[in-house]
Design a protein around this motif. Structure first.
Motif, short mmCIF file in Angstrom:
data_model
loop_
_atom_site.label_atom_id
_atom_site.label_comp_id
_atom_site.label_asym_id
_atom_site.label_seq_id
_atom_site.Cartn_x
_atom_site.Cartn_y
_atom_site.Cartn_z
N ASP A 1 0.96 -1.23 -0.18
CA ASP A 1 0.12 -0.20 0.27
C ASP A 1 1.09 1.15 -0.03
OD1 ASP A 1 -2.59 1.71 0.70
OD2 ASP A 1 -1.54 2.00 2.16
N LEU A 2 0.79 2.08 -0.80
CA LEU A 2 1.47 3.67 -0.58
C LEU A 2 0.37 4.13 0.04
CD1 LEU A 2 1.29 3.80 -4.66
CD2 LEU A 2 3.02 2.41 -2.96
N PHE B 1 -10.94 -5.39 10.32
CA PHE B 1 -10.25 -6.59 9.06
C PHE B 1 -10.71 -6.06 8.20
CE2 PHE B 1 -9.66 -8.58 14.33
CZ PHE B 1 -9.20 -8.85 13.96
N TRP B 2 -9.94 -6.67 7.30
CA TRP B 2 -10.58 -6.44 5.93
C TRP B 2 -11.94 -7.44 5.73
CZ3 TRP B 2 -8.62 -10.23 1.26
CH2 TRP B 2 -8.98 -9.48 -0.20
N ASP C 1 -2.85 -3.90 6.84
CA ASP C 1 -4.14 -3.13 7.47
C ASP C 1 -3.66 -2.89 9.42
OD1 ASP C 1 -4.95 -2.93 4.92
OD2 ASP C 1 -6.63 -4.10 5.39
N ILE C 2 -2.99 -3.91 9.36
CA ILE C 2 -3.32 -3.60 11.24
C ILE C 2 -2.15 -3.94 11.78
CG2 ILE C 2 -4.28 -4.98 13.54
CD1 ILE C 2 -6.07 -6.17 11.92
N MET C 3 -0.94 -4.36 11.08
CA MET C 3 0.15 -4.98 11.37
C MET C 3 1.78 -3.48 11.30
SD MET C 3 0.47 -9.11 11.91
CE MET C 3 2.12 -8.40 13.17
N TYR D 1 -5.99 -13.45 2.85
CA TYR D 1 -6.46 -13.07 3.79
C TYR D 1 -5.61 -11.83 4.80
CZ TYR D 1 -9.34 -12.22 7.79
OH TYR D 1 -9.30 -11.64 8.96
N LEU D 2 -4.07 -13.10 4.72
CA LEU D 2 -3.34 -12.50 5.91
C LEU D 2 -2.52 -11.21 6.10
CD1 LEU D 2 -2.76 -16.45 7.48
CD2 LEU D 2 -4.12 -14.68 8.58
N ALA D 3 -1.94 -11.21 4.41
CA ALA D 3 -0.86 -10.62 3.81
C ALA D 3 -2.08 -9.28 4.37
CB ALA D 3 -1.31 -10.55 2.38
N LYS D 4 -3.31 -8.91 3.40
CA LYS D 4 -4.18 -8.16 3.66
C LYS D 4 -4.16 -7.67 4.86
CE LYS D 4 -7.06 -4.78 2.73
NZ LYS D 4 -6.70 -3.37 2.54
N VAL D 5 -4.73 -8.29 6.03
CA VAL D 5 -4.99 -7.96 7.97
C VAL D 5 -3.63 -7.73 8.13
CG1 VAL D 5 -4.97 -8.89 9.37
CG2 VAL D 5 -6.39 -9.23 7.85
#
Length: 417
Positions: free
Chosen positions: A10-11, A191-192, A160-162, A153-157
């Protein structure tokens, strides 16, 4: 990471960061907001810099939400410039991965299936992510963040969170780490794919964490969320079965084309009808240009003042891309559902069951010659626009008071190009 390996990059505050770079400012320190001042203080900001976020300013706030005591730069949106930056950054990703393994999720975010590249890059995905982020920063001045996960999913979370809270901008998750660190994380909306409505429904059953979702009675979740419960349950357990190749291979059974806009001021029924016809013409030209036809048209009108909307949908007499046929049907919907004594502010139009034009059908009221003539005119208009721009040719109605066509033709995504 022994199983699959996905990256989600993400940018940071992309639009705002581009504007800072253009001004020679540090995107992480400058106070800048991307918003169109011509739309007044109620306009929603497209982006704010991290420095303003740290001061409690929401990234999607309205201008009047920013306290007068805070000094900041107001940047007018430049969508064409942002698209150029995004294209340049995509070229950086192509230095490392095949385009077949990259899925563009939005203008500022991508998923990458990096599993088969691990041996090539020394099996250190964290080091590879750092290299890519460094390349983006050195080439464009934009700071990136990256989530690394054993599935999409885990890549997105992880992103977003970590990642967005870590010092190096990188987060890493597998199913074990996910359960250890995030099963009790709140709120669920972090969460996504869990929005406020979903979180509120779950809260009604005393469910506030992913651990509680995973432990919940699945029959209850299916009754409440239908088929979407399957995805919710899988995600609660850190499971995602879809891959980037699955996403790219997916072909929907049917498609829709949509167009919507918030009018510049409350419009009466005459002006609203004018804008509806302009919007339908653009949709019909898109159909013609892509060799598609539609089977149904839908119309939604939002009144000025209180948030109140009326809508309806009707089947077209035959599958078509004809402006005449579609606009006449939409006009009948307008006559049936709209209170013409009231002012209107929002319009949404959608064409349903859009598919390839394999066979042309007609009926008693529309001759084949008239429909074919109209299509030839549409193709000529598309040719002229391709050479000279969208405003090179338009209908006389777009010269009337209240028309928004010329202005919208100079926009990208509803914002100044």
């Amino acid at each position: 990471m022994e199983d699959g390996c996905y990256l989600c990059i993400d940018l940071k505050s992309f639009y705002a960061s581009v504007e800072c770079v253009q001004r020679g400012l540090d995107p992480l320190k400058a106070r800048l907001v991307v918003a169109d001042p011509d739309r007044g203080q109620k306009t929603i900001c497209l982006a704010v810099t991290p420095a303003l976020k740290k001061m409690g300013i929401n990234s999607r706030c309205r201008l009047f939400d920013i306290p007068p005591s805070i000094e900041y730069i107001k940047a007018r949106p430049r969508m064409r410039l942002y698209m150029k930056y995004a294209a340049d950054i995509y070229k950086i990703y192509l230095r490392y991965f095949s385009r077949d393994d990259i899925y563009v999720y939005s203008i500022d975010e991508v998923f990458i299936d990096a599993g088969r590249y691990r041996k090539m890059y020394g099996n250190d995905m964290k080091a590879l992510s750092e290299r890519i982020m460094k390349s983006v920063l050195e080439t464009t001045g934009i700071t990136a963040a990256c989530g690394i996960g054993t599935n999409l999913y885990l890549a997105k979370v992880a992103l977003d969170i970590m990642a967005k809270k870590s010092e190096n901008g990188i987060g890493i998750l597998d199913e074990k780490i996910y359960r250890e660190k995030l099963w009790d994380h709140r709120p669920l909306t972090d969460f996504w794919r869990i929005g406020r409505a979903t979180a509120d429904k779950l809260a009604g059953y005393g469910i506030y964490t992913m651990r509680q979702v995973a432990a919940a009675d699945s029959s209850l979740l299916y009754r409440k969320f239908g088929i979407d419960a399957e995805l919710l349950i899988d995600h609660a357990r850190g499971i995602e079965t879809a891959s980037i190749s699955d996403i790219k291979a997916y072909l929907p059974r049917s498609r829709s084309l949509t167009s919507g806009q918030v009018l510049p001021a409350p419009y009466d029924s005459h002006k609203t009808r004018l804008v509806i016809k302009e919007m339908i013409e653009e949709l019909c030209l898109e159909l013609t240009g892509k060799g598609l036809v539609a089977s149904a048209v839908g119309l939604s009108i939002g009144y000025s003042g209180r948030w109140e909307t009326v809508s309806s949908r009707e089947i077209l007499p035959f599958d078509t891309d004809s402006y005449t046929v579609i606009s006449e049907k939409a006009d009948r919907i307008f006559e049936r559902i709209v209170d013409k004594s009231r002012l209107m502010r929002r319009i949404n139009i959608y064409l349903d069951d859009v598919h390839a034009d394999e066979n042309q059908y007609f009926d008693f009221f529309y001759s084949a010659e008239a429909i074919e003539k109209e299509r030839h005119i549409a193709e000529a208009v598309l040719d002229i626009r391709e050479k000279y721009g969208k405003n090179a040719v338009f209908r006389a109605m777009s010269l009337e008071e209240g028309s928004t066509a010329a202005q919208r033709n100079q926009q990208i995504g509803g914002h100044k190009a």
